[in-house]
Write an enzyme that holds these catalytic residues in place. Structure first.
Site, PDB file in Angstrom:
ATOM      1  N   GLU A 188      -7.028  -7.244  -1.486  1.00 38.01           N
ATOM      2  CA  GLU A 188      -7.720  -7.063  -0.129  1.00 38.01           C
ATOM      3  C   GLU A 188      -9.337  -6.574  -0.295  1.00 38.01           C
ATOM      4  OE1 GLU A 188      -5.869  -4.374   2.834  1.00 38.01           O
ATOM      5  OE2 GLU A 188      -3.907  -5.372   2.747  1.00 38.01           O
TER       6      GLU A 188
ATOM      7  N   GLU B 261       0.915  -1.124   0.244  1.00 39.69           N
ATOM      8  CA  GLU B 261      -0.077  -0.084   0.165  1.00 39.69           C
ATOM      9  C   GLU B 261       0.954   1.279   0.048  1.00 39.69           C
ATOM     10  OE1 GLU B 261      -4.085  -1.023   2.091  1.00 39.69           O
ATOM     11  OE2 GLU B 261      -2.487  -0.842   3.347  1.00 39.69           O
TER      12      GLU B 261
END
Length: 619
Positions: free
Chosen positions: A265, A181
């Protein structure tokens, strides 16, 4: 017809993995994930080895397989394995990552490895060892020599553990993530140029390749953050993206105009903080989006399929402007399809109905649950008695945990005054929670979450000021990850005057269970207190300690720290795995920081309490 096609693909995926020695290939090519040259969808679930007792690994992996999944994803937690500078542990108990991966393969699951070095994950310091902060010139997650030297050492140690577990060597690891991320961090840190950010992420990615990883790589970011997070040579995947058109467009933009398409995710629940409501998601919502991905040939990874528990001091904290930090709870239940204790939830059953095929095994039996009606606490000891046997560090001003070379737990700061002083006590550098005493009497609780950094104080002649400070978990997400020192990190001010001279610091890391055998009962109300008791069991099983009568602290069972509790909730119980209990005599030690009443006993119950908020008094 489409369902028959999916069943055939999943059957190929399942049959192919059953023979660990069989030569296999996995590639990202022609816009697809290719297993042995044939297109396949990845239906994965995130589950972290460190959040599950080792004896339960196989049970939880069987639960995943029975839900209809074909892969397990896991972060690797750098600070879980480098326990001190240059000291590595990949073998002890829950730290045996290679064993976890091997069991996954035995249970018919491929493995997606997410080594970071930054992982977030609501984990202490986002996975970084706390002592990196003591390295001169180091900038965490930055393009500097000191940091990149440390990451290279970590990747090298990790690779030595898992190199033969890649699919190219007959193992189950099919993909490795580059960083994590990073696009979010780029967006948060506008003080660093995009060019420098890119130099850093490219350097870390190159290190993963240099140490020897040879399976396909991917990145994981929000779909609007690919500019900062995507890496040439790695498949971009979009976290939490439910808009299929947007998903495909953004992946195409950063992947040569083609797929495959994956949501690395996919959130079937959400993370939990102390003092905030427990977030939930209905089974119908999760099923609806899963079906959408299936219908559009989008691969996915449920984050989390099974959350588990932040045992010990492993929970982190999010940075938040409103609260400064949001400490993560001990329970990492996540409202996931498989509950914290490994139970099949209604969400699990609903997902299994649309994911299972003819090759899907039966759901494993639930691990036995017991209750303990009464645990008598026979010893009650003032923490000051333990402090009296500790040699303090003395300094002109308070030192942080890091300056004291301490990672977790508590530090007792003490200062003797030869002259009276009164007024406002200010601890603007409190990290994170403190109880203040004057001559042994409780004066106030200060708390970073509630931004309560001051109180009125009256210190008489020849009196002692004591401040017992808790580290509630270093920041794991947000722009302040480089500001992660703990303890008292700024001057102590009373009535506008900076208090210096002979501060004593007593270190109480509580990395092991305190031994109370030599101590007599001395505990008092409103004093930090240790409780000890024993209980006998004729049979063992999972259970949940009911902490509703206690204030704030930690619990050891048979020497194992099972985590933090805090009366504010919403978590009011602590999950106690039956594999850590014994037939016959068991030992419990509780460190209770607030101790508003003397406790004589506690009990366990058969179901957890995770949604009971009780706001702190007076706040």
């Amino acid at each position: 017809m489409r369902k028959i096609y999916l069943i055939i693909l999943l059957s190929i995926f399942t049959v192919s993995i059953t023979n660990a020695q069989q030569k296999q290939t996995f590639a990202i090519s022609e816009g697809n994930f290719l297993l042995n040259g044939k297109p396949v969808q990845i239906h994965s679930g995130e589950m972290h080895y460190s959040r599950i007792p080792q004896p339960y690994w196989r049970h939880r992996l069987k639960m995943m397989k029975a839900m209809g999944l074909n892969a397990v994803a896991t972060y690797v937690f750098w600070n879980y394995h480098e326990t001190a500078p240059g000291v590595w542990d990949f073998k002890t108990g829950n730290k045996n990552l290679a064993e976890y991966i091997k069991i996954a393969q035995e249970e018919g699951l491929f493995v997606i490895l997410r080594p970071g070095p930054y992982v977030c994950a609501e984990w202490e310091f986002g996975g970084y060892p706390w002592f990196l902060q003591n390295v001169p010139n180091m900038v965490i997650r930055g393009n500097n020599k000191e940091y990149l030297t440390a990451t290279k050492a970590y990747f090298t140690e990790l690779y030595n553990q898992v190199k033969n577990l890649q699919i190219t060597k007959g193992g189950p690891i099919i993909m490795v993530q580059g960083e994590n991320e990073f696009g979010s961090y780029v967006a948060q840190r506008k003080d660093v140029s995009l060019e420098d950010h890119k130099k850093y992420s490219a350097a870390v990615f190159q290190q993963l390749k240099d140490v020897g990883f040879e399976v396909p790589f991917f990145t994981s970011d929000g779909s609007w953050l690919f500019e900062g997070g995507a890496l040439p040579g790695a498949l971009p995947t979009a976290n939490g993206e439910s808009d299929i058109t947007k998903l495909k467009n953004v992946v195409n933009q950063y992947n040569n105009g083609q797929g495959p398409y994956m949501v690395a995710e996919f959130y079937p629940g959400w993370l939990d903080h102390w003092a905030e409501p427990f977030p939930t998601q209905t089974p119908e919502e999760t099923v609806r989006l899963t079906q959408k991905y299936l219908d559009n040939q989008v691969s996915f990874n449920y984050y989390m399929v099974h959350g588990g528990t932040n045992f010990g001091f492993t929970s982190g904290a999010n940075y938040d402007k409103e609260h400064d930090i949001q400490p993560d709870m001990t329970s990492y239940d996540y409202d996931a399809p498989i509950s914290e204790a490994g139970w099949a939830t209604p969400k699990y059953s609903a997902l299994r109905e649309i994911l299972k095929s003819g090759e899907t095994p039966a759901v494993p039996e639930k691990i036995a649950v017991i209750t303990i009606p009464k645990i008598t606490l026979t010893k009650v000891v003032d923490l000051a008695d333990l402090k009296a046997k500790i040699t303090p560090v003395i300094n002109d001003s308070p030192l942080s945990f890091e300056q004291l070379n301490q990672g977790d737990g508590y530090v007792w700061y003490s200062k003797r005054f030869t002259q009276p002083i009164s007024g406002k006590l200010e601890l603007n550098g409190l990290r994170d929670y403190a109880i203040v005493y004057v001559n042994g009497k409780k004066v106030a609780e200060l708390n970073r979450y509630y931004k309560k950094y001051d109180c009125e104080i009256d210190v008489p002649f020849n009196a002692t000021l004591d401040i017992v400070v808790e580290n509630m978990g270093r920041i794991n997400y947000g722009s302040q990850i480089n500001a992660n020192n703990k303890g008292i990190i700024s001057p102590v001010i009373i009535n506008g005057e900076t208090i210096t001279g002979d501060w004593k610091m007593y270190q109480l890391p509580m990395t092991t269970e305190p031994n109370l055998e030599a101590y007599k009962n001395s505990g008092k109300i409103n004093r930090p207190t240790l409780y000890q008791g024993t209980f006998d069991l004729k049979k063992t099983g999972d259970t949940f300690l009911d902490m509703r009568d206690f204030g704030k602290g930690i619990v050891f069972i048979n020497g194992i720290n099972i985590g933090r509790y805090w009366s504010v909730g919403p978590q009011q119980t602590l999950y106690l795995p039956g594999c850590w209990l014994k037939k016959g005599k068991n030992n419990i030690v509780i460190f209770e920081q607030k101790n508003e009443t003397i406790q004589k006993e506690l009990k366990s119950i058969a179901t957890p309490i995770l949604e009971d908020l009780r706001p702190e008094k007076g706040l």
